[in-house]
Design a protein around this motif. Structure first.
Motif, PDB file in Angstrom:
ATOM      1  N   LYS A 102       0.910  -1.093  -0.173  1.00  0.00           N
ATOM      2  CA  LYS A 102      -0.055   0.107   0.127  1.00  0.00           C
ATOM      3  C   LYS A 102       0.940   1.233  -0.164  1.00  0.00           C
ATOM      4  O   LYS A 102       0.724   2.175  -0.756  1.00  0.00           O
ATOM      5  CB  LYS A 102      -0.933  -0.124   1.107  1.00  0.00           C
ATOM      6  CG  LYS A 102      -1.946  -1.315   1.405  1.00  0.00           C
ATOM      7  CD  LYS A 102      -2.722  -1.017   2.634  1.00  0.00           C
ATOM      8  CE  LYS A 102      -2.133  -0.716   3.681  1.00  0.00           C
ATOM      9  NZ  LYS A 102      -1.393  -2.034   4.229  1.00  0.00           N
ATOM     10  N   SER A 103       1.766   1.270   0.878  1.00  0.00           N
ATOM     11  CA  SER A 103       2.602   2.540   1.263  1.00  0.00           C
ATOM     12  C   SER A 103       3.591   2.741  -0.065  1.00  0.00           C
ATOM     13  O   SER A 103       3.991   3.798  -0.245  1.00  0.00           O
ATOM     14  CB  SER A 103       3.318   2.483   2.399  1.00  0.00           C
ATOM     15  OG  SER A 103       2.429   2.643   3.668  1.00  0.00           O
ATOM     16  N   THR A 104       4.039   1.664  -0.690  1.00  0.00           N
ATOM     17  CA  THR A 104       4.973   1.690  -1.974  1.00  0.00           C
ATOM     18  C   THR A 104       4.262   2.419  -2.946  1.00  0.00           C
ATOM     19  O   THR A 104       5.135   3.271  -3.796  1.00  0.00           O
ATOM     20  CB  THR A 104       5.223   0.398  -2.480  1.00  0.00           C
ATOM     21  OG1 THR A 104       5.834  -0.435  -1.093  1.00  0.00           O
ATOM     22  CG2 THR A 104       6.399   0.351  -3.460  1.00  0.00           C
ATOM     23  N   THR A 146       2.389   5.186  -2.733  1.00  0.00           N
ATOM     24  CA  THR A 146       2.611   6.512  -2.547  1.00  0.00           C
ATOM     25  C   THR A 146       3.905   7.050  -2.449  1.00  0.00           C
ATOM     26  O   THR A 146       4.238   8.003  -2.915  1.00  0.00           O
ATOM     27  CB  THR A 146       1.972   6.931  -1.244  1.00  0.00           C
ATOM     28  OG1 THR A 146       2.666   6.106  -0.132  1.00  0.00           O
ATOM     29  CG2 THR A 146       0.646   6.775  -1.214  1.00  0.00           C
ATOM     30  N   LYS A 147       5.028   5.998  -2.341  1.00  0.00           N
ATOM     31  CA  LYS A 147       6.439   6.361  -2.379  1.00  0.00           C
ATOM     32  C   LYS A 147       6.848   6.571  -3.895  1.00  0.00           C
ATOM     33  O   LYS A 147       7.755   7.408  -4.111  1.00  0.00           O
ATOM     34  CB  LYS A 147       7.230   5.235  -1.608  1.00  0.00           C
ATOM     35  CG  LYS A 147       7.297   5.088  -0.201  1.00  0.00           C
ATOM     36  CD  LYS A 147       7.878   3.953   0.310  1.00  0.00           C
ATOM     37  CE  LYS A 147       7.681   3.936   1.815  1.00  0.00           C
ATOM     38  NZ  LYS A 147       8.320   2.702   2.474  1.00  0.00           N
ATOM     39  N   SER A 162       1.780  11.188   8.037  1.00  0.00           N
ATOM     40  CA  SER A 162       2.029   9.806   8.046  1.00  0.00           C
ATOM     41  C   SER A 162       1.922   9.373   9.590  1.00  0.00           C
ATOM     42  O   SER A 162       1.796  10.320  10.414  1.00  0.00           O
ATOM     43  CB  SER A 162       3.300   9.337   7.304  1.00  0.00           C
ATOM     44  OG  SER A 162       4.486  10.239   8.057  1.00  0.00           O
ATOM     45  N   ASP A 176      -1.047   8.589   5.205  1.00  0.00           N
ATOM     46  CA  ASP A 176      -0.589   7.231   5.219  1.00  0.00           C
ATOM     47  C   ASP A 176      -0.551   6.755   6.806  1.00  0.00           C
ATOM     48  O   ASP A 176       0.246   7.206   7.678  1.00  0.00           O
ATOM     49  CB  ASP A 176       0.741   7.232   4.893  1.00  0.00           C
ATOM     50  CG  ASP A 176       1.378   5.697   4.802  1.00  0.00           C
ATOM     51  OD1 ASP A 176       0.780   5.008   5.114  1.00  0.00           O
ATOM     52  OD2 ASP A 176       2.483   5.822   4.048  1.00  0.00           O
ATOM     53  N   GLU A 177      -1.904   6.040   7.147  1.00  0.00           N
ATOM     54  CA  GLU A 177      -1.924   5.548   8.459  1.00  0.00           C
ATOM     55  C   GLU A 177      -1.960   6.796   9.506  1.00  0.00           C
ATOM     56  O   GLU A 177      -1.300   6.537  10.620  1.00  0.00           O
ATOM     57  CB  GLU A 177      -0.862   4.469   8.907  1.00  0.00           C
ATOM     58  CG  GLU A 177      -0.710   3.231   7.753  1.00  0.00           C
ATOM     59  CD  GLU A 177      -2.003   2.152   8.113  1.00  0.00           C
ATOM     60  OE1 GLU A 177      -2.777   2.580   8.990  1.00  0.00           O
ATOM     61  OE2 GLU A 177      -1.984   1.453   7.359  1.00  0.00           O
ATOM     62  N   ILE A 188      -4.135   5.631   2.971  1.00  0.00           N
ATOM     63  CA  ILE A 188      -3.494   4.457   3.285  1.00  0.00           C
ATOM     64  C   ILE A 188      -3.873   3.838   4.580  1.00  0.00           C
ATOM     65  O   ILE A 188      -3.567   4.746   5.543  1.00  0.00           O
ATOM     66  CB  ILE A 188      -2.082   4.524   3.393  1.00  0.00           C
ATOM     67  CG1 ILE A 188      -1.443   4.804   1.573  1.00  0.00           C
ATOM     68  CG2 ILE A 188      -1.405   3.111   3.460  1.00  0.00           C
ATOM     69  CD1 ILE A 188      -1.794   4.184   0.801  1.00  0.00           C
TER      70      ILE A 188
END
Length: 596
Positions: free
Chosen positions: A392-394, A396-397, A433, A514-515, A544
Motif C-alpha cells: 500500500k505505502s509503496t 505513494t512512495k 504519516s 498514510d496511517e 492508506i
C-alpha cells in the motif's frame, strides 16, 4: 581490504581535483611554505660565514666581496640575520593564515557539498547505510581532512624544500660529502613508501570502524527509551565496548606499522650526520675545506635530516586524511538517479492521478507491486487498504518519486511525473504519516516548516484548523514552546496534530494520509479525523489505512493483496460483494484487537 583500497596518492589527486577552485590558495600556501623554509635554513649559512669571519678575518669570504674589516663583516651579518628572521616570521604568519584558512574553507565546502549531495540521493541509497555512519563521514572524516591541511601539507612541502635547498648548498660546497650525507634519504623515502603501502588499508579500516561506532551511538541515543524498557543498558554498553575495542585494535595495528618507521628514520639520520661530521672534519683538517664551510655543512645536516624524524607523523596524518578523503569523495560521487533537475509544473486541485500498469521491485528483485491500474479523480478521496506488507505505502512512495517504478507510469493531470522535477512534484503533495517527524525547536518552527514564509497569524490559523490549539494554549510558552528532539515532549496525538497543521499551512493540491490515525486513541482519532475531513474537502486525496472505519467515507476504496488490486468500489459496494474487504471489515468490527 587492500584490493579495495585506492592509492593514497590517487586519493590526494581526487581531493585536489575536487578543490580546483582553491588552486590559487594551494599554490600560494606552497609558496609561503617554501619561502619560510628558505629563510629558516639561511641562519645556518650565516653562522658558517660568521665562523669564517672570526677565523680568517680580512681573508674571509665576505672580505672578497669588499667588506674588509671583521667588525663591518659582523655588522653586515647581524643586519642580514635580522632581515632573514623578519622574512622567516612573515612567511610563517602567511603560511599559517593561508593553510588554516584553506582548511576551514574546504572543511565548510566539503561538509555542505556532501550534505547537499546526500539530500539528493535516491532513497534506495539509505537502505543499507546507517545514519551514524553517514554522520561520521560528514563530521569526523571531514575534520580529519581539516587536521591534515592545518599541519600536514606544510610539513610535507617544507621537508621537500629542505632536501632541495640544502642539497644544492651541499653539492656546491662539498660534492663528496653531499653524496654520503644524502645517502640516507633514499632509505627514508623507500621506508616511507613501504610503510605507506602497509598502513593505507589499515587506516581505511580505522575510518570504517569509527563510522560503526558513530552509527551505534546515534542509534542507541535515539532508541534510549526502548533500551531502558527492555532493561538492555548493560547489553548495549557491552556492544559499544566491543565496537570501541575493534576501533582501538584497528588503530593499534596502524600505529604499530607507522611506529616502525620512526626508528628507521632516526638511524638513517644518524648515518648522514656522522658522514658529514667525520668526512667534513677530515677535509677541514687536511685543508680541503675551510672551517666556515664545515660549520655550514654540520648545521645544515641537522636542519636537513632531523626534520625527517617527524616524517613518520606526517605520513601518519596523511594516511588518515586520505582514508577520510576517500569516504567523503565516494559519498560525493554516489550517482543521483531520480533527483535530477527537470522542468517545474504547477498542479492544481482539478488534476487527477492515474497509476497505469505500475509494477515495482526492490534491489533484491522481490516484487512488491504488480500491474497496478488505479485512478484517483480530481478532488476525490481514494482509500487503499489491505494486509501488512501488501504494498500500500509503496504506491505513494512511487508517487513521491522516492523510488523508480520497474514498469508502468504515474500521470498527474495527464503528465508523466518522470518528466517533472521531483522537488517541484513533492512541493505540491502534502503527506501526513503515522511516523511523524518533528524537529528540535518550537511548535511555531515545526508548523511553519510547511511554508517558511508564512506569517505568525497564518501559523496560528493552521494550528487551529488542525485542532492543535486545544493543547498549545495550555503550554507555558504556547506556540513558542520547545518540544525536544522528534517532539518527545508531546504525546502521539499532539505530534500528529502538528503534522496536520504543517500540511494545512503548505496547502497542497494533493494529499496523502498514510496511517495518519493508527497510533492514537479513539478520542484523539476522532479529533484528528475531524481535521483531516476538513483539509480533504475538494482536494485530491489518497488514504492508506489498516483501520477500515477511517475510510468508509472515501469515494473509492481499493483493496491491495500481495501487490495487486484485488477489488475496488465504495464501502457499501465492497461489503455487498462479500470478498476480501468484507472479511476484513467483519474481522475488525467483531474483534478490533485482531485488526490488521
Amino acid at each position: 581490504m587492500s584490493a579495495l583500497h585506492k592509492s593514497s596518492f590517487k586519493s590526494f589527486a581526487r581531493l585536489f581535483k575536487y578543490s580546483a577552485n582553491h588552486k590559487k590558495d594551494f599554490y600560494l600556501g606552497s609558496l609561503y611554505s617554501f619561502l619560510n623554509k628558505l629563510f629558516d635554513i639561511a641562519p645556518e649559512i650565516l653562522i658558517g660565514i660568521a665562523i669564517d669571519v672570526v677565523v680568517n678575518q680580512e681573508k674571509s669570504f665576505l672580505a672578497q666581496w669588499g667588506v674588509e674589516t671583521p667588525l663591518h663583516q659582523l655588522i653586515l651579518l647581524s643586519v642580514l640575520t635580522l632581515a632573514i628572521w623578519g622574512f622567516e616570521s612573515l612567511f610563517e604568519y602567511l603560511l599559517l593564515v593561508k593553510w588554516r584558512g584553506l582548511a576551514q574553507s574546504l572543511q565548510h565546502e566539503f561538509r555542505v557539498d556532501a550534505y547537499t549531495h546526500l539530500q539528493k540521493l535516491d532513497m534506495a541509497y539509505f537502505e543499507d547505510r546507517s545514519t551514524g555512519g553517514l554522520v561520521s563521514i560528514l563530521n569526523d572524516d571531514i575534520n580529519q581532512l581539516e587536521r591534515f591541511l592545518n599541519e600536514g601539507m606544510n610539513s610535507l612541502i617544507q621537508v621537500f624544500t629542505a632536501v632541495v635547498l640544502i642539497g644544492a648548498v651541499f653539492f656546491f660546497i662539498a660534492p663528496k660529502i653531499a653524496i654520503f650525507a644524502f645517502l640516507p634519504i633514499p632509505i627514508i623515502l623507500a621506508g616511507a613508501f613501504y610503510f605507506q603501502k602497509q598502513a593505507a588499508p589499515l587506516y581505511l579500516e580505522v575510518r570504517d570502524r569509527a563510522g560503526l561506532i558513530g552509527a551505534r551511538l546515534a542509534n542507541n541515543i535515539s532508541g534510549i527509551a526502548t533500551i531502558r524498557s527492555f532493561v538492555a543498558e548493560a547489553r548495549e554498553a557491552k556492544r559499544v565496548s566491543e565496537d570501541s575495542h575493534n576501533y582501538v585494535e584497528s588503530n593499534s595495528k596502524a600505529i604499530k606499522i607507522s611506529s616502525r618507521f620512526n626508528p628507521l628514520i632516526r638511524m638513517a639520520v644518524l648515518m648522514g650526520f656522522i658522514s658529514t661530521f667525520v668526512m667534513g672534519g677530515m677535509m677541514t683538517l687536511n685543508g680541503e675545506l675551510n672551517v666556515g664551510s664545515y660549520g655550514v655543512l654540520v648545521f645544515l645536516t641537522q636542519r636537513l635530516l632531523w626534520p625527517l624524524t617527524g616524517l613518520a607523523n606526517t605520513v601518519d596524518l596523511f594516511e588518515r586524511a586520505m582514508a577520510s578523503a576517500d569516504r567523503v569523495l565516494d559519498l560525493l560521487s554516489a550517482k543521483i538517479q531520480l533527483e535530477t533537475l527537470k522542468p517545474s509544473v504547477m498542479f492544481n486541485k482539478d488534476m487527477s492521478i492515474d497509476f497505469k500498469n505500475l509494477s515495482f521491485s526492490y534491489a533484491n528483485g522481490i516484487p512488491v507491486l504488480k500491474n497496478i491500474d488505479l485512478q484517483v479523480p480530481a478532488g476525490k478521496t481514494v482509500a487503499i487498504v489491505g494486509p501488512t506488507g501488501s504494498g500500500k505505502s509503496t504506491i505513494t512512495k512511487l508517487l513521491l518519486r522516492f523510488y523508480q517504478a520497474t514498469q508502468g507510469k504515474i500521470l498527474l493531470g495527464g503528465l508523466d511525473i518522470e518528466t517533472c522535477d521531483p522537488r517541484n512534484l513533492r512541493g505540491q503533495i502534502g503527506v501526513v504519516s503515522q511516523d511523524v517527524f518533528l524537529f528540535h525547536g518550537t511548535i511555531y518552527e515545526n508548523i511553519s516548516y510547511g511554508a517558511p514564509g508564512a506569517t505568525r497569524e497564518e501559523v496560528l490559523a493552521a494550528a487551529k484548523k488542525a485542532y492543535a490549539d486545544e493543547f498549545i494554549d495550555k503550554l507555558p510558552q504556547g506556540i513558542d514552546t520547545i518540544i525536544g528532539e522528534r517532539g518527545q515532549k508531546l504525546s502521539g496525538g499532539q505530534r500528529q496534530r502538528l503534522s496536520i497543521a504543517r500540511v494545512i499551512l503548505k496547502n497542497p493540491p494533493v494529499l496523502i494520509l498514510d496511517e495518519a490515525t493508527s497510533a492514537v486513541d479513539n478520542e484523539t482519532e476522532a479529533v484528528i479525523q475531524k481535521s483531516l475531513a476538513e483539509i480533504s474537502k475538494d482536494r485530491t486525496t489518497i488514504i492508506i489505512a489498516h483501520r477500515l472505519s477511517t475510510v468508509t467515507h472515501a469515494d473509492k476504496i481499493c483493496v491491495v493483496v500481495n501487490g495487486e488490486i484485488a477489488e475496488e468500489g465504495t464501502h457499501e459496494a465492497l461489503l455487498q460483494k462479500g470478498q476480501t474487504y468484507a472479511q476484513l471489515w467483519n474481522l475488525q468490527i467483531r474483534k478490533p484487537e485482531l485488526a490488521l
